[in-house]
Design a protein around this motif. Structure first.
Motif, PDB file in Angstrom:
ATOM      1  N   MET A   1      50.405  46.940 -49.952  1.00  0.00           N
ATOM      2  CA  MET A   1      50.470  47.143 -51.175  1.00  0.00           C
ATOM      3  C   MET A   1      50.949  45.828 -52.248  1.00  0.00           C
ATOM      4  O   MET A   1      51.984  45.551 -51.719  1.00  0.00           O
ATOM      5  CB  MET A   1      51.362  48.356 -51.581  1.00  0.00           C
ATOM      6  CG  MET A   1      51.547  48.411 -53.038  1.00  0.00           C
ATOM      7  SD  MET A   1      52.639  50.021 -53.334  1.00  0.00           S
ATOM      8  CE  MET A   1      52.750  50.058 -54.890  1.00  0.00           C
ATOM      9  N   THR A   2      50.312  45.584 -53.000  1.00  0.00           N
ATOM     10  CA  THR A   2      50.496  44.292 -53.835  1.00  0.00           C
ATOM     11  C   THR A   2      50.878  44.734 -55.299  1.00  0.00           C
ATOM     12  O   THR A   2      50.141  45.587 -55.739  1.00  0.00           O
ATOM     13  CB  THR A   2      49.579  43.148 -53.782  1.00  0.00           C
ATOM     14  OG1 THR A   2      48.496  43.754 -54.317  1.00  0.00           O
ATOM     15  CG2 THR A   2      49.231  42.618 -52.495  1.00  0.00           C
ATOM     16  N   SER A   3      51.823  44.342 -55.932  1.00  0.00           N
ATOM     17  CA  SER A   3      52.090  44.591 -57.151  1.00  0.00           C
ATOM     18  C   SER A   3      52.074  43.264 -57.851  1.00  0.00           C
ATOM     19  O   SER A   3      52.569  42.032 -57.901  1.00  0.00           O
ATOM     20  CB  SER A   3      53.636  44.934 -56.861  1.00  0.00           C
ATOM     21  OG  SER A   3      53.980  45.481 -58.399  1.00  0.00           O
ATOM     22  N   GLN A   4      51.294  43.601 -59.124  1.00  0.00           N
ATOM     23  CA  GLN A   4      51.364  42.455 -60.291  1.00  0.00           C
ATOM     24  C   GLN A   4      52.441  42.605 -61.176  1.00  0.00           C
ATOM     25  O   GLN A   4      52.494  43.783 -61.893  1.00  0.00           O
ATOM     26  CB  GLN A   4      49.834  42.699 -61.087  1.00  0.00           C
ATOM     27  CG  GLN A   4      48.742  42.388 -60.019  1.00  0.00           C
ATOM     28  CD  GLN A   4      48.468  40.795 -59.845  1.00  0.00           C
ATOM     29  OE1 GLN A   4      48.859  39.881 -60.666  1.00  0.00           O
ATOM     30  NE2 GLN A   4      47.959  40.460 -58.920  1.00  0.00           N
ATOM     31  N   ALA A   5      53.400  41.904 -61.426  1.00  0.00           N
ATOM     32  CA  ALA A   5      54.543  41.975 -62.070  1.00  0.00           C
ATOM     33  C   ALA A   5      54.211  40.739 -63.429  1.00  0.00           C
ATOM     34  O   ALA A   5      53.832  39.966 -62.890  1.00  0.00           O
ATOM     35  CB  ALA A   5      55.712  41.746 -61.572  1.00  0.00           C
ATOM     36  N   ALA A   6      54.454  41.027 -64.488  1.00  0.00           N
ATOM     37  CA  ALA A   6      54.427  40.314 -65.471  1.00  0.00           C
ATOM     38  C   ALA A   6      55.503  40.561 -66.604  1.00  0.00           C
ATOM     39  O   ALA A   6      55.924  41.690 -66.721  1.00  0.00           O
ATOM     40  CB  ALA A   6      52.992  40.338 -66.106  1.00  0.00           C
ATOM     41  N   GLN A 135      61.451  44.337 -55.830  1.00  0.00           N
ATOM     42  CA  GLN A 135      62.132  45.053 -55.040  1.00  0.00           C
ATOM     43  C   GLN A 135      61.090  46.144 -54.450  1.00  0.00           C
ATOM     44  O   GLN A 135      61.214  46.659 -53.190  1.00  0.00           O
ATOM     45  CB  GLN A 135      63.255  45.925 -55.933  1.00  0.00           C
ATOM     46  CG  GLN A 135      64.161  46.841 -55.277  1.00  0.00           C
ATOM     47  CD  GLN A 135      65.144  47.442 -56.268  1.00  0.00           C
ATOM     48  OE1 GLN A 135      65.263  46.946 -57.493  1.00  0.00           O
ATOM     49  NE2 GLN A 135      65.936  48.438 -55.910  1.00  0.00           N
ATOM     50  N   ALA A 136      60.127  46.742 -55.342  1.00  0.00           N
ATOM     51  CA  ALA A 136      59.293  47.622 -54.662  1.00  0.00           C
ATOM     52  C   ALA A 136      58.270  47.081 -53.534  1.00  0.00           C
ATOM     53  O   ALA A 136      58.036  47.556 -52.478  1.00  0.00           O
ATOM     54  CB  ALA A 136      58.265  48.132 -55.850  1.00  0.00           C
ATOM     55  N   ALA A 137      57.921  45.718 -53.594  1.00  0.00           N
ATOM     56  CA  ALA A 137      57.123  45.044 -52.625  1.00  0.00           C
ATOM     57  C   ALA A 137      57.886  44.956 -51.496  1.00  0.00           C
ATOM     58  O   ALA A 137      57.437  45.118 -50.427  1.00  0.00           O
ATOM     59  CB  ALA A 137      56.578  43.780 -53.293  1.00  0.00           C
ATOM     60  N   GLU A 138      59.310  44.702 -51.595  1.00  0.00           N
ATOM     61  CA  GLU A 138      60.126  44.378 -50.165  1.00  0.00           C
ATOM     62  C   GLU A 138      60.245  45.759 -49.530  1.00  0.00           C
ATOM     63  O   GLU A 138      60.204  45.785 -48.463  1.00  0.00           O
ATOM     64  CB  GLU A 138      61.435  43.780 -50.837  1.00  0.00           C
ATOM     65  CG  GLU A 138      61.511  42.276 -51.174  1.00  0.00           C
ATOM     66  CD  GLU A 138      62.729  41.866 -51.887  1.00  0.00           C
ATOM     67  OE1 GLU A 138      63.498  42.741 -52.123  1.00  0.00           O
ATOM     68  OE2 GLU A 138      62.752  40.848 -52.289  1.00  0.00           O
ATOM     69  N   LEU A 143      58.854  49.389 -44.993  1.00  0.00           N
ATOM     70  CA  LEU A 143      58.306  50.588 -44.460  1.00  0.00           C
ATOM     71  C   LEU A 143      57.101  50.254 -43.746  1.00  0.00           C
ATOM     72  O   LEU A 143      57.050  51.006 -42.740  1.00  0.00           O
ATOM     73  CB  LEU A 143      57.855  51.314 -45.645  1.00  0.00           C
ATOM     74  CG  LEU A 143      58.930  52.125 -46.488  1.00  0.00           C
ATOM     75  CD1 LEU A 143      58.419  52.765 -47.794  1.00  0.00           C
ATOM     76  CD2 LEU A 143      59.836  53.073 -45.656  1.00  0.00           C
ATOM     77  N   ARG A 144      56.386  49.049 -43.982  1.00  0.00           N
ATOM     78  CA  ARG A 144      55.265  48.974 -43.206  1.00  0.00           C
ATOM     79  C   ARG A 144      55.750  48.341 -41.768  1.00  0.00           C
ATOM     80  O   ARG A 144      55.148  48.634 -40.734  1.00  0.00           O
ATOM     81  CB  ARG A 144      54.310  47.851 -43.799  1.00  0.00           C
ATOM     82  CG  ARG A 144      53.195  48.544 -44.845  1.00  0.00           C
ATOM     83  CD  ARG A 144      52.268  47.349 -45.221  1.00  0.00           C
ATOM     84  NE  ARG A 144      52.803  46.197 -45.628  1.00  0.00           N
ATOM     85  CZ  ARG A 144      53.062  46.086 -47.058  1.00  0.00           C
ATOM     86  NH1 ARG A 144      52.812  47.246 -47.745  1.00  0.00           N
ATOM     87  NH2 ARG A 144      53.480  44.992 -47.264  1.00  0.00           N
ATOM     88  N   GLN A 145      56.601  47.709 -41.759  1.00  0.00           N
ATOM     89  CA  GLN A 145      57.193  46.924 -40.585  1.00  0.00           C
ATOM     90  C   GLN A 145      57.772  48.277 -39.723  1.00  0.00           C
ATOM     91  O   GLN A 145      57.815  48.181 -38.419  1.00  0.00           O
ATOM     92  CB  GLN A 145      58.530  46.105 -40.785  1.00  0.00           C
ATOM     93  CG  GLN A 145      58.055  44.750 -41.322  1.00  0.00           C
ATOM     94  CD  GLN A 145      59.097  43.861 -41.729  1.00  0.00           C
ATOM     95  OE1 GLN A 145      60.466  44.207 -41.505  1.00  0.00           O
ATOM     96  NE2 GLN A 145      58.835  42.706 -42.190  1.00  0.00           N
ATOM     97  N   ILE A 146      58.254  49.242 -40.401  1.00  0.00           N
ATOM     98  CA  ILE A 146      59.018  50.392 -39.603  1.00  0.00           C
ATOM     99  C   ILE A 146      57.829  51.247 -39.088  1.00  0.00           C
ATOM    100  O   ILE A 146      57.975  51.706 -37.817  1.00  0.00           O
ATOM    101  CB  ILE A 146      59.722  51.170 -40.783  1.00  0.00           C
ATOM    102  CG1 ILE A 146      61.140  50.442 -41.001  1.00  0.00           C
ATOM    103  CG2 ILE A 146      60.102  52.777 -39.971  1.00  0.00           C
ATOM    104  CD1 ILE A 146      61.931  51.033 -41.902  1.00  0.00           C
ATOM    105  N   GLU A 147      56.761  51.422 -39.937  1.00  0.00           N
ATOM    106  CA  GLU A 147      55.568  52.102 -39.314  1.00  0.00           C
ATOM    107  C   GLU A 147      55.038  51.581 -38.313  1.00  0.00           C
ATOM    108  O   GLU A 147      54.452  52.168 -37.127  1.00  0.00           O
ATOM    109  CB  GLU A 147      54.525  52.484 -40.393  1.00  0.00           C
ATOM    110  CG  GLU A 147      55.041  53.124 -41.598  1.00  0.00           C
ATOM    111  CD  GLU A 147      53.871  53.280 -42.592  1.00  0.00           C
ATOM    112  OE1 GLU A 147      52.984  52.575 -42.461  1.00  0.00           O
ATOM    113  OE2 GLU A 147      54.466  54.072 -43.300  1.00  0.00           O
TER     114      GLU A 147
END
Length: 149
Positions: A1-6, A135-138, A143-147
């Motif tokens: 999941m990528t997040s665009q922050a601005a 923070q959400a991306a981290e 979570l992906r690493q845990i999965e």
């Protein structure tokens, strides 16, 4: 999941536009909080108090915090550094806009609504949600690493 922050900046010139951008800003915060803590409303409410979220709210012509005054005579700008503070400031701004419209146009809500389209009211909102997006991306990367274990 990528997040665009601005950093986003919105400017309203009428009471109706102010109401719309206040609603949009609140929805943005709620949406970002959902990415951080999906599915658990209670945890999300608790998390708002510590989640970084930068919001500046200013009434009047001077969005940089000069002599501009809000409709309630409040000094400007208002600054929030957490999601909960941001939501509280946006709600306070909405209530000030509503109180101004009630004072100017008492009586029928329909009458007030029609006049909100032309009632001058300058509102500047600047939002920087980059810290929350990081923070959400981290969290999602963890979570992906845990999965994958």
């Amino acid at each position: 999941m990528t997040s665009q922050a601005a950093s986003r900046q919105w400017v309203a010139e009428t009471a109706e536009e102010a109401d719309n951008i206040l609603r949009a800003a609140r929805n943005l915060i709620d949406g970002r909080m959902l990415t951080l803590c999906p599915g658990d409303a209670l945890a999300r409410i608790k998390l708002r108090a510590t989640t970084p979220f930068s919001v500046h709210v200013a009434f009047g012509e001077n969005a940089q915090g000069g002599a501009a005054q809000g409709p309630g005579g409040q000094p400007e700008p208002w600054v929030a550094s957490t999601a909960q503070q941001a939501l509280d400031l946006l709600e306070a701004a909405r209530l000030l806009v509503d109180s101004r419209m009630l004072a100017l146009y008492p009586g029928s809500p329909g009458h007030r609504y029609r006049h909100s389209r032309t009632t001058p009211l300058t509102l500047h909102i600047t939002i920087d949600d980059s810290a929350l997006a990081r923070q959400a991306a981290e969290q999602h990367a963890l979570l992906r690493q845990i999965e994958n274990l």
